[in-house]
Design a protein around this motif. Structure first.
Motif, PDB file in Angstrom:
ATOM      1  N   SER A 115      50.051  45.882  29.306  1.00 12.88           N
ATOM      2  CA  SER A 115      50.046  44.336  29.483  1.00 12.88           C
ATOM      3  C   SER A 115      49.382  44.004  30.804  1.00 12.88           C
ATOM      4  N   GLY A 116      49.570  45.121  31.587  1.00 14.23           N
ATOM      5  CA  GLY A 116      48.770  44.968  33.013  1.00 14.23           C
ATOM      6  C   GLY A 116      49.838  44.875  34.261  1.00 14.23           C
ATOM      7  N   LYS A 117      51.036  45.154  34.217  1.00 19.24           N
ATOM      8  CA  LYS A 117      51.967  44.957  35.164  1.00 19.24           C
ATOM      9  C   LYS A 117      51.814  45.990  36.440  1.00 19.24           C
ATOM     10  N   SER A 118      51.734  47.285  35.873  1.00 20.87           N
ATOM     11  CA  SER A 118      51.482  48.280  37.009  1.00 20.87           C
ATOM     12  C   SER A 118      50.227  48.266  37.674  1.00 20.87           C
ATOM     13  N   LEU A 119      49.174  47.785  36.898  1.00 23.89           N
ATOM     14  CA  LEU A 119      47.855  47.565  37.257  1.00 23.89           C
ATOM     15  C   LEU A 119      47.839  46.668  38.376  1.00 23.89           C
ATOM     16  N   THR A 120      48.327  45.399  37.954  1.00 23.84           N
ATOM     17  CA  THR A 120      48.288  44.385  38.972  1.00 23.84           C
ATOM     18  C   THR A 120      49.127  44.805  40.492  1.00 23.84           C
ATOM     19  N   ALA A 121      50.166  45.588  40.300  1.00 21.81           N
ATOM     20  CA  ALA A 121      50.803  46.227  41.515  1.00 21.81           C
ATOM     21  C   ALA A 121      50.039  46.994  42.380  1.00 21.81           C
ATOM     22  N   ALA A 122      49.256  47.912  41.628  1.00 21.97           N
ATOM     23  CA  ALA A 122      48.157  48.743  42.089  1.00 21.97           C
ATOM     24  C   ALA A 122      47.092  48.089  43.124  1.00 21.97           C
ATOM     25  N   ALA A 123      46.821  47.000  42.364  1.00 16.65           N
ATOM     26  CA  ALA A 123      45.916  46.367  42.996  1.00 16.65           C
ATOM     27  C   ALA A 123      46.348  45.527  44.395  1.00 16.65           C
ATOM     28  N   LEU A 124      47.398  45.046  44.355  1.00 15.67           N
ATOM     29  CA  LEU A 124      47.974  44.624  45.590  1.00 15.67           C
ATOM     30  C   LEU A 124      48.468  45.634  46.755  1.00 15.67           C
ATOM     31  N   LEU A 125      48.812  46.754  46.195  1.00 23.47           N
ATOM     32  CA  LEU A 125      48.937  47.625  47.157  1.00 23.47           C
ATOM     33  C   LEU A 125      47.791  48.524  47.726  1.00 23.47           C
ATOM     34  N   GLY A 126      46.740  48.281  46.986  1.00 24.53           N
ATOM     35  CA  GLY A 126      45.589  49.179  47.185  1.00 24.53           C
ATOM     36  C   GLY A 126      45.374  50.455  46.951  1.00 24.53           C
ATOM     37  N   GLN A 127      46.049  50.692  45.720  1.00 25.40           N
ATOM     38  CA  GLN A 127      46.330  51.913  45.233  1.00 25.40           C
ATOM     39  C   GLN A 127      45.573  51.915  43.791  1.00 25.40           C
ATOM     40  N   LEU A 128      44.433  51.290  43.718  1.00 22.81           N
ATOM     41  CA  LEU A 128      43.550  51.248  42.237  1.00 22.81           C
ATOM     42  C   LEU A 128      42.700  52.737  42.405  1.00 22.81           C
ATOM     43  N   PRO A 129      42.415  53.156  41.033  1.00 22.09           N
ATOM     44  CA  PRO A 129      41.478  54.398  41.099  1.00 22.09           C
ATOM     45  C   PRO A 129      40.134  53.973  41.458  1.00 22.09           C
ATOM     46  N   ASP A 130      39.416  54.787  41.894  1.00 20.94           N
ATOM     47  CA  ASP A 130      38.095  54.633  42.550  1.00 20.94           C
ATOM     48  C   ASP A 130      37.367  53.874  41.447  1.00 20.94           C
ATOM     49  N   ALA A 131      37.458  54.123  40.226  1.00 21.70           N
ATOM     50  CA  ALA A 131      36.576  53.505  39.144  1.00 21.70           C
ATOM     51  C   ALA A 131      36.690  51.989  39.061  1.00 21.70           C
ATOM     52  N   MET A 132      37.851  51.517  39.384  1.00 22.96           N
ATOM     53  CA  MET A 132      38.205  50.248  39.276  1.00 22.96           C
ATOM     54  C   MET A 132      37.897  49.344  40.455  1.00 22.96           C
ATOM     55  N   SER A 133      37.471  48.134  40.154  1.00 23.29           N
ATOM     56  CA  SER A 133      37.291  47.150  41.482  1.00 23.29           C
ATOM     57  C   SER A 133      38.226  46.028  41.261  1.00 23.29           C
ATOM     58  N   ALA A 134      38.477  45.358  42.447  1.00 21.61           N
ATOM     59  CA  ALA A 134      39.322  44.160  42.462  1.00 21.61           C
ATOM     60  C   ALA A 134      38.833  42.925  43.143  1.00 21.61           C
TER      61      ALA A 134
END
Length: 270
Positions: A41-60
């Protein structure tokens, strides 16, 4: 007073495809907000964006504010002041070559405590999350402990950082019921009293509690957001979402949870 955590129009994209689409919320000091939704649903992805831990291929994009201070979402792979995480995978958060006690003492020493006080507080933190042999655990390396023990060590480490905002991503999933109760008690104390770097209580800590366990969320959190396909479909008090869900997706989550509860009751009475 500023919210401890403010998120406005958060968007996460992968090669032009929106994975998180316009998520907005705020968490006040002392508040525990549950982020709910099925896997994917996007829960952990939301957390990763807030923490600055997204994979390099993703943008926020969007707005992130911690204690009233704007934080660039584009600053990936760097520690953000004022926010700490408890991750699902404890091995990724611990250095396998450094004794666990030393890792726990680092943030406490950084806060200005002496070596002896830092050690004593590290022992107390381990005990607070249900580690019975705290002294032995302090001298151990991560490879010598079970997954459940490591998860509790990671929770103690996050508490040692004493940040204004704590992101707990499935923090209790790998724990048995007794350990889970201990951990939730420790997390409750965190949200009641965060600390400044001097060690003095200054304000209550805010928590984003990410889980698929509705029973834990209902017992522990004040407010809730429900995510589906990267969008918020419902939000409100935890009580209202459990007792009076409005969105079809939320109703499905609640119905699935009740089926699980009924199954456990039947097994217990068999």
């Amino acid at each position: 007073m500023h919210p401890a955590l403010l998120v406005r129009d958060l968007r996460v994209s992968l090669r032009g495809r929106a994975l998180i689409d316009g998520v907005s919320f705020a968490i006040d000091p002392g508040q525990r907000l549950a982020l709910l939704g099925a896997s994917g649903s996007g829960k952990s992805l939301t957390a990763a964006a807030l923490l600055g831990q997204l994979p390099d291929a993703m943008s926020a994009s969007g707005r992130l504010q911690i204690n009233g201070v704007d934080v660039p979402l584009s600053n990936r792979r760097s520690r953000r002041a004022g926010i700490t995480a408890i991750h699902q995978d404890p091995m990724s958060a611990l250095n396998p070559l450094v004794r666990l006690g030393k890792q726990l003492e680092i943030p406490l020493r950084y806060a200005g405590h002496s070596a002896s006080i830092a050690r004593q507080q590290a022992l107390e933190l381990l005990a607070s999350v249900g580690i019975e042999e705290a002294e032995r655990t302090m001298e151990s390396f991560s490879g010598e402990l079970s997954g459940g023990q490591l998860q509790r060590v990671c929770i103690a480490l996050a508490l040692a950082c004493r940040s204004a905002v704590l992101v707990a991503d499935e923090a209790t999933t790998a724990l048995d019921m007794v350990s889970q109760a201990k951990v939730l008690e420790a997390l409750s104390l965190y949200s009641e009293s965060a600390h400044s770097t001097s060690g003095h209580s200054t304000s209550t800590g805010a928590m984003l509690f990410i889980t698929h366990d509705l029973a834990v969320a209902a017992a522990f959190c004040h407010q809730a957001l429900v995510l589906s396909s990267g969008r918020i479909v419902e939000e409100g008090s935890m009580e209202s979402l459990v007792e009076r869900p409005k969105h079809r997706y939320t109703k499905q989550l609640m119905e699935a949870a009740h089926v699980g509860f009924d199954s456990l009751r039947r097994e217990a009475s068999a």
